[in-house]
Write a protein that holds these residues in place. Structure first.
Motif, PDB file in Angstrom:
ATOM      1  N   ALA A 121      -0.689  -7.816  65.809  1.00  0.00           N
ATOM      2  CA  ALA A 121      -1.312  -9.203  66.605  1.00  0.00           C
ATOM      3  C   ALA A 121       0.079  -9.792  66.677  1.00  0.00           C
ATOM      4  CB  ALA A 121      -1.893  -9.435  65.492  1.00  0.00           C
ATOM      5  N   ILE A 122       0.619  -9.167  68.267  1.00  0.00           N
ATOM      6  CA  ILE A 122       2.645  -9.470  68.162  1.00  0.00           C
ATOM      7  C   ILE A 122       2.016 -11.015  68.737  1.00  0.00           C
ATOM      8  CG2 ILE A 122       4.163  -9.316  69.656  1.00  0.00           C
ATOM      9  CD1 ILE A 122       3.715  -6.173  68.530  1.00  0.00           C
ATOM     10  N   ASP A 123       2.969 -12.331  68.857  1.00  0.00           N
ATOM     11  CA  ASP A 123       3.338 -12.861  70.033  1.00  0.00           C
ATOM     12  C   ASP A 123       3.732 -12.797  70.974  1.00  0.00           C
ATOM     13  OD1 ASP A 123       4.391 -15.502  71.204  1.00  0.00           O
ATOM     14  OD2 ASP A 123       5.469 -15.886  69.860  1.00  0.00           O
ATOM     15  N   ASP A 124       2.431 -12.446  71.979  1.00  0.00           N
ATOM     16  CA  ASP A 124       2.542 -11.972  73.547  1.00  0.00           C
ATOM     17  C   ASP A 124       4.102 -13.063  74.150  1.00  0.00           C
ATOM     18  OD1 ASP A 124       2.035 -10.586  75.631  1.00  0.00           O
ATOM     19  OD2 ASP A 124       0.742 -11.881  76.420  1.00  0.00           O
ATOM     20  N   ALA A 136      11.426 -11.222  74.663  1.00  0.00           N
ATOM     21  CA  ALA A 136      11.968 -10.225  74.439  1.00  0.00           C
ATOM     22  C   ALA A 136      12.435  -8.800  75.950  1.00  0.00           C
ATOM     23  CB  ALA A 136      11.602  -8.909  73.914  1.00  0.00           C
ATOM     24  N   GLN A 137      11.100  -8.220  75.973  1.00  0.00           N
ATOM     25  CA  GLN A 137      11.270  -7.682  77.429  1.00  0.00           C
ATOM     26  C   GLN A 137      12.000  -8.241  79.487  1.00  0.00           C
ATOM     27  OE1 GLN A 137       6.846  -7.528  77.887  1.00  0.00           O
ATOM     28  NE2 GLN A 137       8.012  -5.170  79.733  1.00  0.00           N
ATOM     29  N   ASN A 138      11.680  -9.961  78.940  1.00  0.00           N
ATOM     30  CA  ASN A 138      13.101 -10.116  80.078  1.00  0.00           C
ATOM     31  C   ASN A 138      14.376  -9.639  79.506  1.00  0.00           C
ATOM     32  OD1 ASN A 138      10.878 -10.346  81.492  1.00  0.00           O
ATOM     33  ND2 ASN A 138      10.074 -12.303  80.866  1.00  0.00           N
ATOM     34  N   ILE A 139      14.207 -10.082  78.400  1.00  0.00           N
ATOM     35  CA  ILE A 139      16.564 -10.228  78.280  1.00  0.00           C
ATOM     36  C   ILE A 139      16.660  -9.184  77.996  1.00  0.00           C
ATOM     37  CG2 ILE A 139      17.609 -11.122  75.967  1.00  0.00           C
ATOM     38  CD1 ILE A 139      15.770 -13.442  75.676  1.00  0.00           C
ATOM     39  N   GLY A 140      15.810  -8.032  77.582  1.00  0.00           N
ATOM     40  CA  GLY A 140      16.741  -6.914  77.297  1.00  0.00           C
ATOM     41  C   GLY A 140      16.225  -6.549  78.790  1.00  0.00           C
ATOM     42  N   GLY A 141      15.629  -6.395  79.864  1.00  0.00           N
ATOM     43  CA  GLY A 141      15.220  -4.969  80.475  1.00  0.00           C
ATOM     44  C   GLY A 141      14.365  -4.408  80.658  1.00  0.00           C
TER      45      GLY A 141
END
Length: 66
Positions: A6-9, A15-20
């Motif tokens: 259960a991960i904070d979506d 994180a996905q956007n920042i990390g590309g």
């Protein structure tokens, strides 16, 4: 290994956007790698001042050729 978490979506998308990074799986794996790397660095930093050095050690002496 399949794992249900259960991960904070919102945090994951951020994180996905920042990390590309394209996938959630790759984002989580990258975050885990960075977490482990930082903890290892902290362990090394904690050693500063703990290691005793030989005061008579002379690296310049060791450079001399016989």
């Amino acid at each position: 290994m399949a794992t249900n978490l259960a991960i904070d979506d919102q945090l994951l998308v951020l994180a996905q956007n920042i990390g590309g990074i394209k996938t959630k799986k790759d984002t989580v794996n990258q975050a885990l790698k960075e977490f482990v790397q930082r903890r290892k660095q902290k362990d090394i930093i904690d050693l500063f001042g703990e290691i005793k050095y030989d005061e008579d050690y002379d690296y310049k002496e060791l450079r001399k050729r016989n």
